[in-house]
Design an enzyme around this catalytic site. Structure first.
Site, PDB file in Angstrom:
ATOM      1  NE  ARG A  95      11.575  -2.933   2.529  1.00 39.63           N
ATOM      2  CZ  ARG A  95      11.144  -1.815   3.163  1.00 39.63           C
ATOM      3  NH1 ARG A  95      12.099  -1.532   4.286  1.00 39.63           N
ATOM      4  NH2 ARG A  95      10.379  -0.780   2.775  1.00 39.63           N
ATOM      5  NE  ARG A 113       2.942   4.691   4.177  1.00 42.32           N
ATOM      6  CZ  ARG A 113       3.938   3.994   4.818  1.00 42.32           C
ATOM      7  NH1 ARG A 113       4.370   4.002   6.025  1.00 42.32           N
ATOM      8  NH2 ARG A 113       4.545   3.071   4.061  1.00 42.32           N
ATOM      9  NE  ARG A 129      15.037   1.240   1.391  1.00 42.78           N
ATOM     10  CZ  ARG A 129      14.135   1.787   2.240  1.00 42.78           C
ATOM     11  NH1 ARG A 129      14.182   2.735   2.959  1.00 42.78           N
ATOM     12  NH2 ARG A 129      12.934   1.420   2.024  1.00 42.78           N
ATOM     13  CE  LYS A 172       8.520   7.630   6.557  1.00 39.59           C
ATOM     14  NZ  LYS A 172       8.808   7.417   5.145  1.00 39.59           N
ATOM     15  NE  ARG A 178       7.052   1.546  -0.571  1.00 38.49           N
ATOM     16  CZ  ARG A 178       8.265   1.404   0.066  1.00 38.49           C
ATOM     17  NH1 ARG A 178       9.266   0.932  -0.901  1.00 38.49           N
ATOM     18  NH2 ARG A 178       8.781   1.774   1.210  1.00 38.49           N
TER      19      ARG A 178
HETATM   20  P1  AMP Z   1       7.211   1.253   5.255  1.00 35.45           P
HETATM   21  O1  AMP Z   1       8.415   0.264   5.689  1.00 35.45           O
HETATM   22  O2  AMP Z   1       6.633   2.375   6.153  1.00 35.45           O
HETATM   23  O3  AMP Z   1       7.733   2.004   3.968  1.00 35.45           O
HETATM   24  O4  AMP Z   1       6.067   0.346   4.968  1.00 35.45           O
HETATM   25  C1  AMP Z   1       6.018  -0.661   4.033  1.00 35.45           C
HETATM   26  C2  AMP Z   1       4.525  -1.044   3.668  1.00 35.45           C
HETATM   27  O5  AMP Z   1       3.910  -1.526   4.617  1.00 35.45           O
HETATM   28  C3  AMP Z   1       3.905   0.128   2.973  1.00 35.45           C
HETATM   29  O6  AMP Z   1       4.063   0.140   1.524  1.00 35.45           O
HETATM   30  C4  AMP Z   1       2.520  -0.274   3.344  1.00 35.45           C
HETATM   31  O7  AMP Z   1       2.050  -1.399   2.411  1.00 35.45           O
HETATM   32  C5  AMP Z   1       2.508  -1.080   4.495  1.00 35.45           C
HETATM   33  N1  AMP Z   1       2.360   0.048   5.817  1.00 35.45           N
HETATM   34  C6  AMP Z   1       3.128   0.435   6.450  1.00 35.45           C
HETATM   35  N2  AMP Z   1       2.498   1.404   7.493  1.00 35.45           N
HETATM   36  C7  AMP Z   1       1.258   1.436   7.354  1.00 35.45           C
HETATM   37  C8  AMP Z   1       0.350   2.401   7.536  1.00 35.45           C
HETATM   38  N3  AMP Z   1       0.484   3.252   8.234  1.00 35.45           N
HETATM   39  N4  AMP Z   1      -1.013   2.079   7.002  1.00 35.45           N
HETATM   40  C9  AMP Z   1      -1.065   1.154   5.826  1.00 35.45           C
HETATM   41  N5  AMP Z   1       0.031   0.478   5.375  1.00 35.45           N
HETATM   42  C10 AMP Z   1       1.248   0.631   5.888  1.00 35.45           C
END
Ligand code: AMP
Length: 217
Positions: free
Chosen positions: A164, A91, A131, A16, A175
């Site tokens: 990360r 989410r 990654r 994404k 996740r």
């Molecule tokens: P991402 O980089 O989008 O995978 O986000 C990394 C982490 O940020 C996720 O595993 C969540 O802990 C938090 N996060 C990001 N976007 C959201 C969202 N819309 N709602 C809740 N937690 C979020």
């Protein structure tokens, strides 16, 4: 060109972030990643940021109310007048309803398109283990499919790349679990409104982008 309001959906590791960057450049719209916004905000050391950091490290979702505040503020910025691409939000179903309300108030929910990039869980675990991200500029690499020119160094800014915390295998599995339980229903939410486009996430980023642009048109 008409304004584009895009919501990018798909499991963590589906590509994404990479697609979001390419699509937003191509269509000249801001790329809004709630993950990036949260990672930036937890760099400050406050009681709230420590709490948020812990939730993120466990691969859980940060509270809907905090996300609502973040997304409302961001969508009110001037650059969103020309459209936007949301990456990582909504989410869950509650966030979907919140987004629908925010965009309906702006009279743009009707123009929203949700783009789902689909990839299998096994493929995702393999991808995320490899990654590497730049803690400085946010560039993302894959040691197998998209390695940096110099070992573990960011091509863009020269910083040391890192795995990360939330890309560690145990967190990735968590996740994915959260994704299937909470985020997958978001796909059906947009499908119900006839707003869903599906794209196969296996292939080179360029090939996937081609399919995305074709579907968007
Ligand atoms: P991402 O980089 O989008 O995978 O986000 C990394 C982490 O940020 C996720 O595993 C969540 O802990 C938090 N996060 C990001 N976007 C959201 C969202 N819309 N709602 C809740 N937690 C979020």
């Amino acid at each position: 060109m008409s304004k584009r309001f895009i919501v990018l959906l798909g499991p963590p590791g589906a590509g994404k972030g990479t697609q979001a960057k390419m699509i937003s450049e191509k269509l000249d719209i801001p790329h809004i990643s709630t993950g990036d916004i949260l990672r930036e905000s937890v760099k400050k050391d406050t009681p709230l940021s420590r709490e948020v950091k812990q939730v993120m490290e466990k691969g859980e979702l940060v509270s809907d109310s905090l996300l609502e505040q973040i997304i409302k503020e961001r969508l009110n910025e001037r650059d969103c007048d020309k459209g936007f691409l949301l990456d990582g939000y909504p989410r869950n179903l509650s966030q979907s309803e919140t987004l629908k309300a925010i965009l309906s108030e702006k009279n743009i929910f009707g123009d929203v398109v949700a783009l789902e990039i689909s990839v299998s869980d096994d493929e995702i675990v393999q991808r995320l283990k490899n990654r590497r991200s730049c803690p400085n500029c946010g560039m993302v690499y894959n040691l197998v499919s998209n390695p940096p020119k110099k070992d573990a160094i960011c091509d863009n800014c020269g910083y040391q790349l890192v795995l990360r915390d939330d890309d560690k295998e145990e967190t990735v599995r968590q996740r994915l679990l959260v994704y299937h339980q909470k985020t997958e229903p978001v796909i059906y939410f947009f499908e119900k409104f006839n707003k869903l486009l599906k794209v196969n996430g296996n292939g080179t980023p360029e090939k996937i982008l081609e399919e995305v642009l074709e579907k968007l048109n």
